[in-house]
Scaffold this motif. Structure first.
Motif, short mmCIF file in Angstrom:
data_model
loop_
_atom_site.label_atom_id
_atom_site.label_comp_id
_atom_site.label_asym_id
_atom_site.label_seq_id
_atom_site.Cartn_x
_atom_site.Cartn_y
_atom_site.Cartn_z
N PRO A 232 0.57 -1.23 -0.33
CA PRO A 232 -0.38 -0.23 -0.35
C PRO A 232 0.89 1.04 0.18
O PRO A 232 1.57 1.55 0.75
N GLU A 233 0.52 2.32 -0.50
CA GLU A 233 1.48 3.39 -0.76
C GLU A 233 1.08 4.96 -0.43
O GLU A 233 -0.79 4.48 -0.42
N LEU A 234 1.15 5.54 1.03
CA LEU A 234 0.17 6.18 1.53
C LEU A 234 0.42 7.52 1.07
O LEU A 234 1.77 7.66 0.71
N THR A 235 0.66 8.56 0.92
CA THR A 235 0.62 9.91 1.08
C THR A 235 1.21 10.48 2.15
O THR A 235 0.94 9.97 3.95
N PRO A 236 1.84 11.35 2.10
CA PRO A 236 2.61 12.21 3.32
C PRO A 236 1.42 12.78 4.53
O PRO A 236 1.52 12.18 5.81
N ALA A 237 0.42 12.86 4.49
CA ALA A 237 -0.67 12.81 5.19
C ALA A 237 -0.46 11.70 6.61
O ALA A 237 -1.27 11.47 7.03
N ALA A 238 -1.22 10.73 4.66
CA ALA A 238 -1.89 9.76 5.07
C ALA A 238 -0.50 8.66 6.18
O ALA A 238 -0.59 8.41 8.09
N ALA A 239 0.57 9.15 5.74
CA ALA A 239 1.72 7.84 7.25
C ALA A 239 1.61 8.97 8.43
O ALA A 239 2.09 9.02 9.57
N LYS A 240 1.37 10.26 8.32
CA LYS A 240 1.68 11.42 9.27
C LYS A 240 0.85 11.20 10.30
O LYS A 240 0.71 10.79 11.24
#
Length: 297
Positions: free
Chosen positions: A210-218
């Protein structure tokens, strides 16, 4: 699942329950993602870095003309991305990568991954460090004496490697082979050359994680749902700091001493340094961290 309930060492899936953030693009993350899954971890991607062709194509062309003409005794290939950049230049000339390099030229590299890719391309490696797989490690085993060396590298490459080889008596021609940029690279400038298969993996197949956006990872990190983040370079450490800090309980795993040093300078605690810049080396570093925590709980 909290990582203090780590599976005891000796069991095959010793990273069971660990959610690990890999800061590589999908086409470069496949081997590490596979190794993490085999160890029981759940990998996620946060692509932060990408690579584009050198802005100064003329200087790179001149250097490669010199290489083909036998002007250099050594070619130093410091990364897989360098191999990709050189292969694209060879393809522009309708050549195989190995056809750029005369038989008289000796090849040096830093890590086992680069070595495997070069050998899969039909290019034998003459020199690589075994104990310290880094620029400093290569300098430590470099043979003294006068020789012309071509060093194609990233635009942000540290001067340590060139300076160390020159201190051994060589004349080093460093040339920018590619630029490190924020992900994603410009479609028209991104390095896309497919590399030869190595150890059953064909670069460019994608990882499936799964690939996360920076906001989702944060958000995942703030909620305590990420247990470790892996950084492969000082520039990755800087981008992790800018995008995700503070990391709280998420363990920072560095690939290489320079990455660890950059993280420390940014105030990021380094949980472990992978002794080898390979998927197996990274998984071993993670295992060391989580086994230690499991034994302490």
């Amino acid at each position: 699942m909290g990582r203090h309930s780590a599976v005891k060492s000796g069991e095959p899936r010793f990273l069971e329950g660990a959610r690990v953030l890999v800061t590589r693009s999908p086409d470069r993350a496949a081997p590490l993602v596979a190794a993490l899954r085999e160890a029981g971890a759940e990998p996620f991607l946060l692509p932060l870095i990408d690579f584009e062709r050198a802005r100064d194509q003329h200087s790179l062309e001149v250097a490669l003309d010199g290489l083909r003409a036998g002007a250099y005794g050594w070619l130093v290939v410091s990364s897989i991305t360098t191999v990709r950049a050189l292969k694209e230049k060879a393809a522009e000339r309708r050549l195989e990568l190995k056809d750029l390099i005369p038989d008289s030229v000796r090849i040096a590299t830093i890590g086992p991954s680069s070595r495997r890719v070069l050998e899969a391309e039909g290019i034998p490696v003459d020199l690589a460090p075994e104990d310290i797989q880094s620029a400093a490690g290569l300098v430590a085993v470099w043979p003294a004496g006068p020789v012309n060396v071509l060093l194609p590298q990233a635009d942000i490459a540290d001067a340590e490697l060139a300076a160390g080889i020159e201190a051994m008596g060589a004349v080093v021609q460093a040339v920018t082979a590619y630029h490190t940029v924020d992900y994603p690279a410009s479609p028209g400038q991104r390095l896309t050359a497919a590399l030869a298969a190595a150890n059953g993996w064909q670069p460019g197949n994608g990882s499936g994680a799964p690939e996360l956006t920076p906001a989702a990872a944060k958000s995942e990190l703030s909620s305590g749902r990420l247990h470790a983040v892996v950084a492969a370079s000082p520039s990755a450490a800087r981008r992790i700091h800018n995008s995700l800090a503070p990391l709280k309980d998420c363990r920072f795993i560095a690939i290489g001493r320079s990455t660890a040093a950059e993280a420390a300078a940014l105030g990021i605690p380094v949980a472990a340094i992978a002794k080898e810049p390979t998927p197996a080396g990274i998984v071993t570093a993670l295992r060391t961290v989580f086994d230690t925590e499991g034994n302490e709980s």
